[in-house]
Design a protein around this motif. Structure first.
Motif, mmCIF file in Angstrom:
data_model
loop_
_atom_site.group_PDB
_atom_site.id
_atom_site.type_symbol
_atom_site.label_atom_id
_atom_site.label_comp_id
_atom_site.label_asym_id
_atom_site.label_seq_id
_atom_site.Cartn_x
_atom_site.Cartn_y
_atom_site.Cartn_z
ATOM 1 N N GLU A 591 44.842 34.845 38.006
ATOM 2 C CA GLU A 591 44.644 34.768 39.461
ATOM 3 C C GLU A 591 45.530 33.717 40.134
ATOM 4 O OE1 GLU A 591 40.490 34.257 40.194
ATOM 5 O OE2 GLU A 591 39.942 36.166 39.240
ATOM 6 N N GLY A 592 46.486 33.151 39.361
ATOM 7 C CA GLY A 592 47.427 32.238 39.996
ATOM 8 C C GLY A 592 47.532 30.865 39.374
ATOM 9 N N LYS A 593 46.721 30.561 38.350
ATOM 10 C CA LYS A 593 46.792 29.301 37.598
ATOM 11 C C LYS A 593 46.276 28.121 38.422
ATOM 12 C CE LYS A 593 50.748 31.008 34.969
ATOM 13 N NZ LYS A 593 52.165 30.825 34.581
ATOM 14 N N ASN A 594 46.146 26.991 37.756
ATOM 15 C CA ASN A 594 45.654 25.752 38.355
ATOM 16 C C ASN A 594 44.315 25.960 39.054
ATOM 17 O OD1 ASN A 594 45.767 23.007 38.929
ATOM 18 N ND2 ASN A 594 46.872 23.290 40.845
ATOM 19 N N LYS A 595 43.417 26.745 38.373
ATOM 20 C CA LYS A 595 42.104 27.059 38.951
ATOM 21 C C LYS A 595 41.011 26.809 37.924
ATOM 22 C CE LYS A 595 43.474 30.602 42.301
ATOM 23 N NZ LYS A 595 43.234 31.988 42.766
ATOM 24 N N ILE A 596 39.778 26.743 38.436
ATOM 25 C CA ILE A 596 38.589 26.636 37.587
ATOM 26 C C ILE A 596 37.737 27.854 37.862
ATOM 27 C CG2 ILE A 596 36.548 25.279 37.008
ATOM 28 C CD1 ILE A 596 38.043 22.831 38.191
ATOM 29 N N LYS A 597 37.341 28.581 36.831
ATOM 30 C CA LYS A 597 36.539 29.785 37.005
ATOM 31 C C LYS A 597 35.149 29.567 36.414
ATOM 32 C CE LYS A 597 37.483 33.496 38.044
ATOM 33 N NZ LYS A 597 37.264 34.233 39.319
ATOM 34 N N LEU A 598 34.132 29.896 37.246
ATOM 35 C CA LEU A 598 32.743 29.892 36.787
ATOM 36 C C LEU A 598 32.325 31.328 36.492
ATOM 37 C CD1 LEU A 598 31.175 27.383 39.316
ATOM 38 C CD2 LEU A 598 31.500 27.033 36.853
ATOM 39 N N PRO A 599 31.405 31.542 35.527
ATOM 40 C CA PRO A 599 31.045 32.913 35.154
ATOM 41 C C PRO A 599 30.162 33.579 36.204
ATOM 42 C CG PRO A 599 29.724 31.344 33.925
ATOM 43 C CD PRO A 599 30.712 30.531 34.702
ATOM 44 N N THR A 600 30.406 34.891 36.392
ATOM 45 C CA THR A 600 29.532 35.713 37.234
ATOM 46 C C THR A 600 28.676 36.573 36.317
ATOM 47 O OG1 THR A 600 31.130 37.524 37.318
ATOM 48 C CG2 THR A 600 31.325 35.796 39.009
ATOM 49 N N ILE A 601 27.713 37.258 36.881
ATOM 50 C CA ILE A 601 26.846 38.143 36.096
ATOM 51 C C ILE A 601 27.681 39.232 35.437
ATOM 52 C CG2 ILE A 601 24.970 39.827 36.244
ATOM 53 C CD1 ILE A 601 23.799 38.136 38.533
ATOM 54 N N GLU A 602 28.699 39.714 36.176
ATOM 55 C CA GLU A 602 29.552 40.784 35.644
ATOM 56 C C GLU A 602 30.347 40.312 34.418
ATOM 57 O OE1 GLU A 602 29.414 39.881 38.785
ATOM 58 O OE2 GLU A 602 28.377 41.634 39.679
ATOM 59 N N ASP A 603 30.844 39.075 34.465
ATOM 60 C CA ASP A 603 31.613 38.531 33.325
ATOM 61 C C ASP A 603 30.766 38.501 32.060
ATOM 62 O OD1 ASP A 603 33.911 38.064 34.835
ATOM 63 O OD2 ASP A 603 33.154 36.126 35.515
ATOM 64 N N VAL A 604 29.537 37.993 32.192
ATOM 65 C CA VAL A 604 28.648 37.872 31.036
ATOM 66 C C VAL A 604 28.280 39.252 30.506
ATOM 67 C CG1 VAL A 604 26.433 37.008 30.208
ATOM 68 C CG2 VAL A 604 27.785 35.662 31.848
ATOM 69 N N ALA A 605 27.991 40.177 31.425
ATOM 70 C CA ALA A 605 27.595 41.529 31.003
ATOM 71 C C ALA A 605 28.730 42.204 30.245
ATOM 72 C CB ALA A 605 27.214 42.352 32.236
ATOM 73 N N GLU A 606 29.958 41.998 30.698
ATOM 74 C CA GLU A 606 31.112 42.621 30.032
ATOM 75 C C GLU A 606 31.242 42.120 28.596
ATOM 76 O OE1 GLU A 606 35.974 42.911 30.515
ATOM 77 O OE2 GLU A 606 34.758 42.015 32.121
ATOM 78 N N GLU A 607 31.070 40.806 28.384
ATOM 79 C CA GLU A 607 31.203 40.249 27.028
ATOM 80 C C GLU A 607 30.076 40.754 26.126
ATOM 81 O OE1 GLU A 607 33.727 38.754 25.890
ATOM 82 O OE2 GLU A 607 34.660 38.807 27.873
ATOM 83 N N TYR A 608 28.838 40.856 26.700
ATOM 84 C CA TYR A 608 27.723 41.381 25.901
ATOM 85 C C TYR A 608 27.989 42.821 25.491
ATOM 86 C CZ TYR A 608 24.455 37.483 26.318
ATOM 87 O OH TYR A 608 23.844 36.274 26.192
ATOM 88 N N LYS A 609 28.579 43.579 26.398
ATOM 89 C CA LYS A 609 28.861 44.985 26.102
ATOM 90 C C LYS A 609 29.846 45.090 24.935
ATOM 91 C CE LYS A 609 30.688 49.222 28.200
ATOM 92 N NZ LYS A 609 31.335 49.811 29.399
#
Length: 849
Positions: A591-609
């Protein structure tokens, strides 16, 4: 033995020797007589033959002067034959060509070549063939002869007279008489030799009996002094010399021999020389034991060691029993004097000496020590690598110095002591270095990836027990590859160190920082909210963003992308938390670097899947037995010969990422069954093709805890008729070691059954050192990341050297993993590693190569 014949006693030897001498003398006499007789016979024949010839010629001449005819000549020849018919003498007359031409032939023996030669050249001939003597004389014409032999000249060969005499019978008769005489005289030397032999052997038997009696009474070296063989005046001079030699030998033996009790002591101490983990921990107890054992054969008051420890000198004094205060003070003065002699005080102050006293037998007192008789014997050791130096010493009574044997034992004890203490301290130093580098990144000194999983697993378990929270901040430096490629690895290392410094200085005291990979870092935060984790990440991001590093007249700015995961919202296992934070950091880059990303519900669900899909695949593989073994060769570095194979797990239908599937299998608890399927298939195939090589099998901690592995392995090796000494069981670190006693019992059981034991990924985590310390290991496999890292990192090379020295010091075989090219192999060979494994020698294959 005499001429190949066995001689059982001295009398037989003397008798045989005299008989041999007698026979030799007879042969000599016989030879002399034989030669003399033959010479005399030859001489007499030459004289007599000449006389016979003269007589015969004179007789013939006289008859010829009277005018003889052919009948007179034949009568003369016949008369000669009759006269010598029954004698050894034979006389023959031959006509030459000159006579034959004028008077014709007469009856005569046929002429051989010797007769023809004489008739031709007019020279005498003599021969001796087996004492058959033959002489041929030519008849030379004189002036008178030419009157009747008108065709002859003076000097012409008219004929020849042959005289033959056979002296063989006479010589044989002389031989028979000589032999008969020898046989008649033979009993006299035999009887004499037997008598003389008996006399001498009896005398020597008496001496031997006395010596044997004295020797039987020898129990210790001092008993040699009591040996006394008397009545030397009765003995022959040669025997007196022999006795003096024996006495001299006994004195020499006393000087160089060692008593049985001393040898037994040295054997006892040698048996204890194996440097085990117990000895490293309890080396004080070993020296106490050694001191008490030495006192069984020599009076030793104390032992001491002086070793350098940083800026101090550590001194340990071991007394055989409780010493009086004055003796302690006396010894400390002697010790400081010895330290001055060894020049240790050039860099060390007496005030920095740390002295500890130990007592071997605390129930006894040392008693009175004669200060004048007290002698201190020392040895020293100074090593450059590792930097270790010191001295060891022993306090003995002067009486020991007078006893050469016991003094030698004291010297040997000192050598043992310096080796033990020096080795123990060297290994301890190596262990400290190994433990540090096993847990730390050598460039930044942050904790490394290998330790990260242990810390994370521990903190997750602790959070579960106490309903706590934790957060992971995964950080990935932006554009690092470009920086590294453009400005070089040296500048790239400087960037990594600067980022590590910022992270380490910005974190909270209770947070733990890790260098996860080349340009990747992780912060583990405990008892923290998502907001607090984000705020800390933001402070780190801003500080890194503000960095400008000068290089080649340029200023290089830095930035970093981060992903955060939080327990328990974003995952309940270490792997789940890590995957979420890692994926978010990658999204921040996208998304452009030099950023901090926090998890969303969608992110967690994707990894569980994704995890669920892989779990279904691994369960399906187990139920349908899609597990298959692949084999990777392990070679002997010295000759590149294959010594065995490691059996690795592969799953049909899954071509990559096998490691992730195995981790999921561990998480859902089916790894023990998968491992046993793999082991059975591997042993079955191994039995068919390579039963003489080693087979390396991996076992997880869960295998040991959840299954009766020893029983199953015994059944499989019996079914497939596999030698258990060829089966190497590798203990892996797929999860933290939580129950040390279970592992101990397991290892002891498999060692009793004959299996070998290896530590896999040696150096990759702290628990491997626990294994090495607690278990009877045969082989250590150095983690492949260190092996590969030696090409570009001198610190990795130093770390590997430390691992090798530690392993070699404990008599273990060393195996290097990840040997992928010639460059790595060259370094591995330089370090004297025993075995190697990697793509350079062969990739894992379903077939045994």
């Amino acid at each position: 033995m005499l001429f190949g014949l066995p001689i059982r006693n001295l009398r037989s030897l003397i008798t045989a020797s005299i008989m041999f001498l007698t026979f030799s003398i007879f042969l000599s006499i016989y030879g002399v007589i034989y030669i003399a007789v033959t010479k005399e016979i030859k001489k007499n024949f030459l004289i007599s033959s000449k006389s016979f010839t003269s007589q015969i010629f004179d007789s013939m001449y006289q008859i010829m002067r009277l005018g003889w005819n052919r009948e007179d000549l034949l009568l003369f020849i016949n008369t000669l034959e009759k006269n010598y018919k029954n004698t050894p003498l034979k006389i023959n007359i031959y006509r030459g060509k000159v006579v034959e031409e004028l008077f014709g032939n007469i009856p005569e023996k046929s002429k051989d070549q010797k007769i023809e030669n004489v008739l031709k050249n007019g020279k005498e001939y003599f021969e001796n063939i087996n004492m058959k003597l033959r002489r041929i004389y030519p008849i030379i014409a004189t002036k008178d002869c030419t009157k009747c032999h008108t065709n002859a000249k003076e000097g012409s060969v008219m004929g020849a007279i042959e005289i033959i005499k056979d002296e063989k019978s006479m010589l044989s008769n002389i031989q028979n008489k000589l032999i008969f005489t020898f046989i008649l005289l033979l009993p006299f030397p035999v009887a004499l030799s037997y008598f003389v032999g008996g006399l001498i052997s009896k005398k020597i038997e008496n001496i031997a009996s006395k010596i044997s009696t004295e020797i039987k009474n020898i129990e210790k070296l001092n008993d040699l002094k009591r040996i006394d063989i008397k009545d030397e005046s009765e003995y022959y001079e040669e025997l007196k010399s022999l006795l003096k030699g024996i006495k001299s030998l006994m004195k020499r033996v006393k000087q160089i021999a060692i008593d049985k009790d001393i040898l037994e002591l040295e054997i006892k101490l040698t048996e204890k020389l194996i440097i085990t983990s117990e000895l490293i921990k309890e080396w004080h107890e070993y020296i106490k034991y050694m001191l008490l054992e030495v006192n069984n054969v020599a009076n030793v008051y104390y032992l001491f060691t002086v070793f350098i420890n940083g800026s101090k000198l550590n001194v340990d004094i071991f007394w055989k029993a409780k010493p009086e205060k004055e003796y302690k003070e006396l010894f400390e003065k002697l010790l400081k004097s010895e330290i001055v002699k060894k020049n240790l005080l050039k860099t060390y102050n007496l005030e920095l000496i740390n002295i500890e006293h130990h007592v071997a037998d605390s129930e006894k007192r040392i008693g009175e020590i004669n200060k004048e008789d007290l002698i201190t014997k020392t040895k020293s050791i100074f090593l450059e690598k590792p930097k270790i130096g010191g001295i060891v010493g022993i306090g003995i009574g002067s009486d020991i110095v007078k006893d050469n044997n016991r003094y030698m034992v004291v010297d040997s004890i000192l050598a043992t002591l310096i080796n033990i203490t020096g080795s123990v301290r060297a290994i301890s130093k190596y262990i400290k270095e190994i433990e540090f580098y096993a847990m730390r990144d050598p460039l930044t000194y942050l904790y490394n990836q290998r330790v990260f999983w242990e810390f994370l697993s521990y903190e997750v378990e602790r959070a579960k027990r106490h309903n706590g929270t934790l957060a992971l901040i995964f950080m990935d430096l932006d554009n690092f590859k470009y920086i590294n490629d453009t400005f070089g690895h040296t500048f790239g290392n400087l960037v990594i160190k600067e980022v590590a410094r910022v992270i380490n200085e910005t974190r909270r005291k209770e947070d733990i920082a890790f260098r996860f990979g080349g340009d990747e870092f992780v912060l583990l935060l405990t008892d923290v909210s998502v907001e607090d984790a984000y705020n800390l990440a933001e402070r780190i991001r801003k500080k890194i963003e503000s960095i400008s590093l000068p290089v080649n007249d340029n200023l290089v700015s830095l930035s970093i992308s981060m992903g955060i995961s939080h327990y328990p919202e974003n995952g309940e296992t270490p792997k789940e938390l890590f995957i979420v934070a890692d994926r978010l950091a990658q999204k921040a880059k996208e998304e452009g670097k030099n950023k901090i990303k926090l998890p969303t519900i969608e992110d967690v669900a994707e990894e569980y899947k994704k995890s669920s899909e892989k779990a279904l695949k691994i369960i399906d593989a187990m139920s349908r037995e899609k597990i298959e073994p692949f084999f990777q060769p392990i070679v002997n570095i010295k000759d590149n010969s294959i010594i065995g194979y490691e059996a690795l797990m592969r799953i049909k239908g899954i071509s990559s990422g096998i490691g992730e599937y195995i981790e999921i299998a561990e998480n859902i608890g089916i790894i023990p069954r998968l491992d046993m399927i793999l082991i059975e298939k591997a042993l079955k195939k191994y039995q068919k093709e390579e039963s003489n090589l080693y087979i390396f099998l991996n076992l997880s901690v869960r295998d040991i805890i959840s299954l009766d592995v020893v029983k199953k392995l015994n059944e499989l090796t019996k079914i497939y008729k596999i030698n258990r000494n060829k089966v190497v069981l590798e203990l892996t670190e797929r999860e933290s070691l939580k129950n040390l006693n279970i592992i101990k019992n397991f290892v002891r059981s498999l060692k009793k059954e004959g299996y070998l034991f290896a530590i896999d990924d040696f150096g990759s985590g702290y628990s491997t050192f626990k294994y090495l310390k607690e278990f009877p290991v045969d082989i250590v496999k150095i983690d492949g990341d260190f092996i590969k890292g030696m090409v570009s990192s001198e610190k990795d090379k130093i770390f590997v050297k430390s691992l090798i020295n530690l392993g070699k010091g404990m008599n273990l075989k060393i195996l290097a993993e990840f040997v992928e090219n010639e460059e790595i192999l060259k370094i591995v060979k330089e370090l004297d590693i025993d075995y190697a494994q990697g793509f350079y020698f062969g990739k894992p294959s379903p077939d045994l190569i």
